[in-house]
Design an enzyme around this catalytic site. Structure first.
Site, PDB file in Angstrom:
ATOM      1  N   TYR A 136       0.876  -1.180  -0.604  1.00 41.72           N
ATOM      2  CA  TYR A 136       0.314   0.175  -0.044  1.00 41.72           C
ATOM      3  C   TYR A 136       0.872   1.393   0.096  1.00 41.72           C
ATOM      4  O   TYR A 136      -0.007   2.431   0.276  1.00 41.72           O
ATOM      5  CB  TYR A 136      -0.729   0.104   1.256  1.00 41.72           C
ATOM      6  N   LYS A 187       2.849 -15.419   2.525  1.00 37.27           N
ATOM      7  CA  LYS A 187       3.450 -16.073   1.600  1.00 37.27           C
ATOM      8  C   LYS A 187       4.509 -16.531   0.785  1.00 37.27           C
ATOM      9  O   LYS A 187       5.383 -16.542   0.686  1.00 37.27           O
ATOM     10  CB  LYS A 187       2.463 -16.063   0.635  1.00 37.27           C
ATOM     11  N   ASP A 220      -3.188 -18.519   1.049  1.00 36.87           N
ATOM     12  CA  ASP A 220      -3.750 -19.565  -0.036  1.00 36.87           C
ATOM     13  C   ASP A 220      -4.531 -20.325   1.007  1.00 36.87           C
ATOM     14  O   ASP A 220      -6.317 -20.702   1.184  1.00 36.87           O
ATOM     15  CB  ASP A 220      -3.184 -20.147  -1.530  1.00 36.87           C
ATOM     16  N   ASP A 244      -6.709  -7.281   3.603  1.00 34.67           N
ATOM     17  CA  ASP A 244      -8.115  -6.350   3.271  1.00 34.67           C
ATOM     18  C   ASP A 244      -8.182  -7.652   2.309  1.00 34.67           C
ATOM     19  O   ASP A 244      -9.952  -8.188   3.018  1.00 34.67           O
ATOM     20  CB  ASP A 244      -7.088  -5.678   2.134  1.00 34.67           C
ATOM     21  N   ASP A 248     -12.186  -9.652   3.587  1.00 32.15           N
ATOM     22  CA  ASP A 248     -13.424  -9.303   2.894  1.00 32.15           C
ATOM     23  C   ASP A 248     -14.192 -10.544   2.687  1.00 32.15           C
ATOM     24  O   ASP A 248     -15.108 -11.208   2.796  1.00 32.15           O
ATOM     25  CB  ASP A 248     -13.280  -8.895   1.469  1.00 32.15           C
TER      26      ASP A 248
HETATM   27  C1  IPM Z   1     -10.221  -1.298   2.351  1.00 30.80           C
HETATM   28  C2  IPM Z   1     -10.538  -0.918   1.477  1.00 30.80           C
HETATM   29  C3  IPM Z   1      -9.429  -0.325   1.403  1.00 30.80           C
HETATM   30  C4  IPM Z   1      -7.930  -0.950   0.990  1.00 30.80           C
HETATM   31  C5  IPM Z   1      -9.627   0.110  -0.377  1.00 30.80           C
HETATM   32  C6  IPM Z   1     -10.620   1.262  -0.396  1.00 30.80           C
HETATM   33  C7  IPM Z   1      -7.949   1.468  -0.546  1.00 30.80           C
HETATM   34  O1  IPM Z   1     -10.645  -1.904   0.599  1.00 30.80           O
HETATM   35  O2  IPM Z   1     -10.418  -0.818   3.995  1.00 30.80           O
HETATM   36  O3  IPM Z   1     -11.076  -2.821   3.009  1.00 30.80           O
HETATM   37  O4  IPM Z   1      -7.949  -1.436   0.708  1.00 30.80           O
HETATM   38  O5  IPM Z   1      -7.740  -0.902   2.433  1.00 30.80           O
HETATM   39 MG    MG Z   2     -11.354  -4.124   1.366  1.00 32.25          MG
END
Ligand code: IPM
Ligand code: MG
Length: 354
Positions: A136, A187, A220, A244, A248
């Site tokens: 990042y 990884k 993975d 990140d 999700d």
């Molecule tokens: C999160 C989002 C952000 C990230 C994006 C919007 C840059 O996906 O906070 O999870 O990758 O950190």
């Molecule tokens: Mg995210």
């Protein structure tokens, strides 16, 4: 008195952030918590109006005077490239050195769990995502752009200090919260330089926590295991990008992005300003339709209240949100029929009468 900077941002952020204000107003006015709100006009609208992204004056006041920042969401299709959003989000995460992005993955009701044969109690872990380095950081560049010889590079930066403090935060959290295991996902079988550092550092730090089992898992394999059997996971530490992605996946396990909360903190100094955001993002396709689930925002405010020293309030918020889902007083993404505002009203009312 703790000052909370409110940045609603864009898209559904603009719809959920007012409910964060309402719940904070409720705690201030009706339950006497010492809280002060400061509203900032930052995001796509402001950027389109006058080109402002994240002004130094706002950044300085946040750093010097605020206790917390609440960020709704950033991202607007009218601004391709989203550089204003990165200025604000990374301005906060990097600028305030909020190295631990803490993302709880907890299913509040059985109905939210998408896995066959699993129930809510099987899904209860916390991801500690490194939040100030990794891929990042804006190190890299493009060369011969638009030609057949184009080269694009993003460097993955991992420092001993950055890796160690995040891993240590995960172990410390585990110890304070009675957890028995910390997993570290990397990884290192492919990224042998950067992730060998994670691997080595993880087992070195683990020696300071002899009562906690330290388990290494390739990222993975982690994705596979979280779906097959999420029960062994309690605390997961990992780098910025993997955190990140895994969160999700984690959000899906807890009922979707509408249920996922997060705190960005400088873990070893809780007095420093911290940033709280629902994980869901600005969701342009849902924006303006009264469809956004406000629960992620309520849970995020709960994390903020714990940070400010009111952990009982977080528990109350969590239990009222669970009841909202159980009784169908929630948005369609989690099985209800209510709109954003009506669901938020129900939860606020539940807090009042709990
Ligand atoms: C999160 C989002 C952000 C990230 C994006 C919007 C840059 O996906 O906070 O999870 O990758 O950190
Ligand atoms: Mg995210």
């Amino acid at each position: 008195m703790p000052l909370i900077a409110m940045i609603p941002g864009d898209g559904i952020g603009l719809e959920v952030a007012p409910h964060a204000c309402r719940v904070l107003d409720y705690y201030r006015e009706e339950r006497g918590l010492p809280l002060d709100l400061w509203h900032l006009d930052l995001g796509a609208e402001r950027y389109l109006r006058d080109g402002t992204t994240f002004p130094t004056a706002a950044a300085d006041r946040i750093a010097n005077e605020a206790s917390c920042v609440f960020l709704g969401a950033l991202g607007d299709p009218r601004v391709p490239g989203l550089s204003y959003a990165r200025d604000i989000l990374f301005g906060l995460r990097f600028g305030l050195d909020l190295y631990a992005n803490i993302r709880p993955v907890k299913a509040l009701t059985d109905s939210l769990v998408p896995l066959k044969g699993r129930c809510a109690k099987d899904i209860d872990f916390v991801v500690f995502r490194e939040n100030t380095e990794g891929i990042y950081v804006d190190v890299g560049g493009q060369f011969k752009r638009g030609t057949a010889d184009e080269i694009a590079i993003n460097e993955d930066i991992n420092t001993r200090k950055g890796v160690e403090r995040l891993i240590r935060a995960g172990f410390d959290y585990a110890k304070r919260n009675g957890k028995r295991t910390v997993h570290m996902a990397d990884k290192s079988n492919a990224m042998k330089h950067a992730h060998e550092l994670w691997f080595r550092c993880f087992f070195e730090v683990a020696k300071d926590y002899p009562d906690i089992a330290a388990r290494h898992v390739y990222v993975d394999a982690l994705c596979l295991l979280l779906i097959q059997d999420p029960r062994p996971f309690e605390v997961i530490v990992t780098n910025n990008l993997f955190g990140d992605i895994v969160t999700d996946l984690g959000a899906a396990l807890q009922g979707g992005l509408g249920m996922a909360a997060s705190a960005n903190v400088h873990y070893d100094d809780p007095k420093r300003v911290a940033l709280f955001e629902p994980v869901h993002g600005s969701a342009p396709s849902l924006a303006g339709r009264d469809l956004a689930n406000p629960i992620a925002t309520f849970l995020t405010v709960g994390m903020m209240l714990t940070h400010l020293g009111f952990p009982e309030e977080e528990k109350r918020i969590e239990s009222v949100c669970a009841r909202a889902v159980e009784t169908g007083h929630c948005t369609p993404d989690v099985g209800g029929t209510l709109g954003t505002k009506a669901a938020a009203d129900w939860i606020l009312n539940g807090l009042r009468t709990d």
